[in-house]
Design an enzyme around this catalytic site. Sequence first.
Site, PDB file in Angstrom:
ATOM      1  N   CYS A  13      26.273   5.965  25.815  1.00  0.00           N
ATOM      2  CA  CYS A  13      26.208   7.414  25.999  1.00  0.00           C
ATOM      3  C   CYS A  13      25.588   8.025  24.740  1.00  0.00           C
ATOM      4  O   CYS A  13      26.173   7.971  23.653  1.00  0.00           O
ATOM      5  CB  CYS A  13      27.607   7.976  26.231  1.00  0.00           C
ATOM      6  SG  CYS A  13      27.692   9.775  26.166  1.00  0.00           S
ATOM      7  N   CYS A  16      27.533  10.954  23.250  1.00  0.00           N
ATOM      8  CA  CYS A  16      28.757  10.478  22.594  1.00  0.00           C
ATOM      9  C   CYS A  16      28.413   9.879  21.229  1.00  0.00           C
ATOM     10  O   CYS A  16      29.158  10.046  20.269  1.00  0.00           O
ATOM     11  CB  CYS A  16      29.460   9.438  23.453  1.00  0.00           C
ATOM     12  SG  CYS A  16      30.013  10.072  25.046  1.00  0.00           S
ATOM     13  N   ASP A 402      -5.010   2.083  -5.709  1.00  0.00           N
ATOM     14  CA  ASP A 402      -5.190   1.331  -6.938  1.00  0.00           C
ATOM     15  C   ASP A 402      -6.402   0.420  -6.712  1.00  0.00           C
ATOM     16  O   ASP A 402      -6.728   0.104  -5.567  1.00  0.00           O
ATOM     17  CB  ASP A 402      -3.940   0.499  -7.228  1.00  0.00           C
ATOM     18  CG  ASP A 402      -4.117  -0.405  -8.423  1.00  0.00           C
ATOM     19  OD1 ASP A 402      -4.574   0.085  -9.467  1.00  0.00           O
ATOM     20  OD2 ASP A 402      -3.811  -1.603  -8.306  1.00  0.00           O
ATOM     21  N   ASP A 594      -0.449  -2.536  -5.544  1.00  0.00           N
ATOM     22  CA  ASP A 594       0.018  -3.905  -5.359  1.00  0.00           C
ATOM     23  C   ASP A 594       1.530  -4.015  -5.456  1.00  0.00           C
ATOM     24  O   ASP A 594       2.096  -5.084  -5.226  1.00  0.00           O
ATOM     25  CB  ASP A 594      -0.663  -4.869  -6.333  1.00  0.00           C
ATOM     26  CG  ASP A 594      -0.372  -4.537  -7.795  1.00  0.00           C
ATOM     27  OD1 ASP A 594       0.555  -3.740  -8.053  1.00  0.00           O
ATOM     28  OD2 ASP A 594      -1.062  -5.064  -8.672  1.00  0.00           O
ATOM     29  N   ASP A 598       2.385  -0.848 -10.138  1.00  0.00           N
ATOM     30  CA  ASP A 598       2.220   0.531  -9.665  1.00  0.00           C
ATOM     31  C   ASP A 598       3.520   1.155  -9.150  1.00  0.00           C
ATOM     32  O   ASP A 598       3.486   2.179  -8.476  1.00  0.00           O
ATOM     33  CB  ASP A 598       1.171   0.569  -8.549  1.00  0.00           C
ATOM     34  CG  ASP A 598      -0.187   0.093  -9.034  1.00  0.00           C
ATOM     35  OD1 ASP A 598      -0.644   0.584 -10.077  1.00  0.00           O
ATOM     36  OD2 ASP A 598      -0.769  -0.773  -8.377  1.00  0.00           O
TER      37      ASP A 598
END
Length: 699
Positions: A13, A16, A402, A594, A598
Site C-alpha cells: 500500500c 500506507c 578535468d 578522475d 579532483d
Amino acid sequence: MKEFILGLEGLNCASCASKIEKLTNEIDGVDNATIDFVTKRLRVNIVEEDRLKGIIEEIKNIVKRLEPDVKVVEEGHDHQYSHDHDHGDIGRKGIIKIIISGILFVIPWLLKLDGIPRLTIYLAAYIIIGMEIIIRAIKNLFAGQPFDENFLMTVATLGAFAIGEYPEGVAVMLFYQVGEFFQGLAVNHSRKSISSLVDIRPDYANLEKNEEITVVNPKDVHIGDYIIVKPGEKVPLDGVVVQGKSSVDTSNITGESVPRTINTGDMVLSGFVNREGLLKVEVKKEFQDSTVSKILDLVENASSKKAPTENFITKFARYYTPVVVFTALAIGLIPPLFLGHDISDWAYRAFVFLVISCPCALVISIPLGFFGGIGGASKAGVLIKGGNYLEGLNEVDTIVFDKTGTITKGTFKVTGVDSYGETTTEEIVELAALGESYSNHPIGKSIVEAYGKEIDKTRVSNYREIAGKGIEAEIDSNKVLIGNKKLFEDNNIRVEEKESIGTIVYVGKNGAHIGTIVVSDELKENVIKDIKNIKSEGIKNTIMLSGDKKETAIKVGELVGIDKVYGDLLPQDKVKIFEKILKETKGKVAFVGDGVNDAPVLARADIGIAMGALGSDAAIEASDIVIMTDEIGKIAIGMKIAKNTKRIVTQNIVFALGVKLIVLVLGAFGVATMWEAVFADVGVSIIAILNSIRALKIQ
C-alpha cells in the site's frame, strides 16, 4: 549518528508506506527516515544509539497499527532483494472472497429479487468483500490517519447503501478489490523487472585449499585466498588471474556489450561472467569491499535520496485527499441544505467524488519510475546515487571536465621523434633514454619505455637534474642536455622549435640541438564524438580545467571541441575557477574528473561525476554519479536516461491528475457514475505503473 534498515515484508500500500515514513520521522530521536516502496525497506538515521531498541519498537507499533499484515524484519547492509509473489494486498483468501462476492452480486439480478432478500444478499456480498477495508478504515480513524483509500472506499460504499444504491455499493468495493489485485500484479512485475537489473550478486565461490575445491559463501573468502571460476559462472570477488585465459562478459558491471579477453595477470571484478576457460583467481578484496557490493549498495541506497518530484508528490498526496474529502462533503450538503436540491442525488455525486480521489497512481508510479531509471542507468555502467541526482541531470547546462584521466588517458607515450644533421631518430631516443634513466618523472619513464632496451648506466656520469628545465649529464664523455627551451637558452643553444599538443623534449649534444622528442598524453578513444553527443543533450557550455601549460591545454580543448579552457592550474586554482563558474552559471554545473585528485571539486559541484573510478573509495564518496568505465560517452547515456525518466514521470502525473480531474468534474455534475469512477481510478493506477517500467529502457 547511526543508521539501521528495516524490511517491511508484504508492504504493498503506497499511501500506507507514506504514512509509515511520516510517523517514523516524528519519533523522538529519529534524525531522518526514508521508505523505499520498491524494495520494501525503511532506512532510519537516529541521533542516539542507546535509543535504538526503543525506536525499533515504536516503528513496529506504527506498522502494526497501520498495516497489521506487514512483517517488520531487522536487516543489516548485506541483504537480498525481495522476490516474493504477493499480489497487492490480496492472497488466495482474497481471491476466494472476490469470487464468492461476485457470485452473490449477480444473484439478485439473475433471480430478479426485491425487498429484504435483495438487500440481504447484497449486504452479504458487501461484508465478504469489504469488511477488511472497513476495519482498516476504522483503525486508521482512531490512529489519527483517516484520509486514505480505505476511508474513501468505506464512506463512499456505505453512503451508496444509505441512499439505496446497493448494487453500486457492492460493485465499487468488488471492483476496487479486483483493481487492487491487478495493481499488485503490475507493481510486482515492476519490482522484479527493476530488481533483475541490479541482481548481480554472486551466490557462491569455488574456494581452492590444499588442492581441494569447496563451494562456499563469498563472504567466507578472504584476501589472499584462491578461487576457481568455471565457464558460465559469475566472478564472486575482485582479484587477479593467476592461471588461465578466458573471455568475460562485463556488461553487468560496465555496461559494455563486447566481451573482454582476460589473461594471467589481469584484474577481474566481481559480477563479471566467465564465458569460456577455467580461471584461477587470487582474491584482492573482501566481499563487502568488492565491486558488486559497492554497486548494489549505491543502487539500493539511491532511493533514500528522493527526487524533488517524489517529495512534491508525497506532500501533494498528503493534502490532496483531505481537500477532496471536504470538497465532497460540501458537494453532498450545500446544494440540498441551501438550494433545496435532492439530498440523495447530491450525496451520490459526493460519493463518486470520493471514489476517484485516491492518489494511488501517483504515489506508486513516481518512485517506481525513478528507481527504474536508476536501475537502467546502472545496467549501462552509470551509477547514480539518488533520484535527486537523476532528476538534477535534466537541469545541467554546463559541464566542466578535468583533462588528465578524463579527456586524455593519463598515460604518457612518445608520439614523435625528429632528428637533425647526421644523427638518426634511434640515436636520439637512445641518448634521451640514457639521460632519463635516473629520473622518476612520468615523461622520462615514457622515453625509457619507448627505447625498450636494457640501459647501461655506466655510460652516464655527472648526472644533474635542473628543476623545471630538464637534465644535464655526460654520456660517453659527451655533454648532453635533455629538457625544455629554457634549459637550452641557459646554455646559449638555439633550438628548432616545434608546436604540438604534447610535451616537447629537446635533446642537445656538445652545444648543438640534435633532436626533438614529443611525449603526449593520448586522447581517449571516441572523445571527440563523445563531447558532441554530450552537447547534443542540451549542454550549452563545456569547460576544461588542466594543470598542464596553458598552450597545451588550449590545443587539446580545440581538438576535442571544448568551448573554454583554463591551464596552468594548481589543485587550489581549480577550486577557485570552479567557484567562479558556479556563480556565473544559471543552471546546474556538473564536474567530471578522475575522482581522486579532483575530490574537492567533485564535492563542490551541483553534480559530481567520477570517471572510471569504481575502485576508488575517494571517488565514490565525493561524487554523485560514478561512470564505471573511462568513457565520457556514458555521460550522454546517463543524460538520456534522466530525460526519459523525467518524461515518463511527467506523463504519469499529467495523465493521472488529468483523468481524475475529468471524472471529479463529471461526478460533481452528476454525469459520471461510481462504476465509472472506480474503473477510472484503477485503470489510471495500472497504466501509470506499467508506464513506469519504460524507465528501465536505456535508449
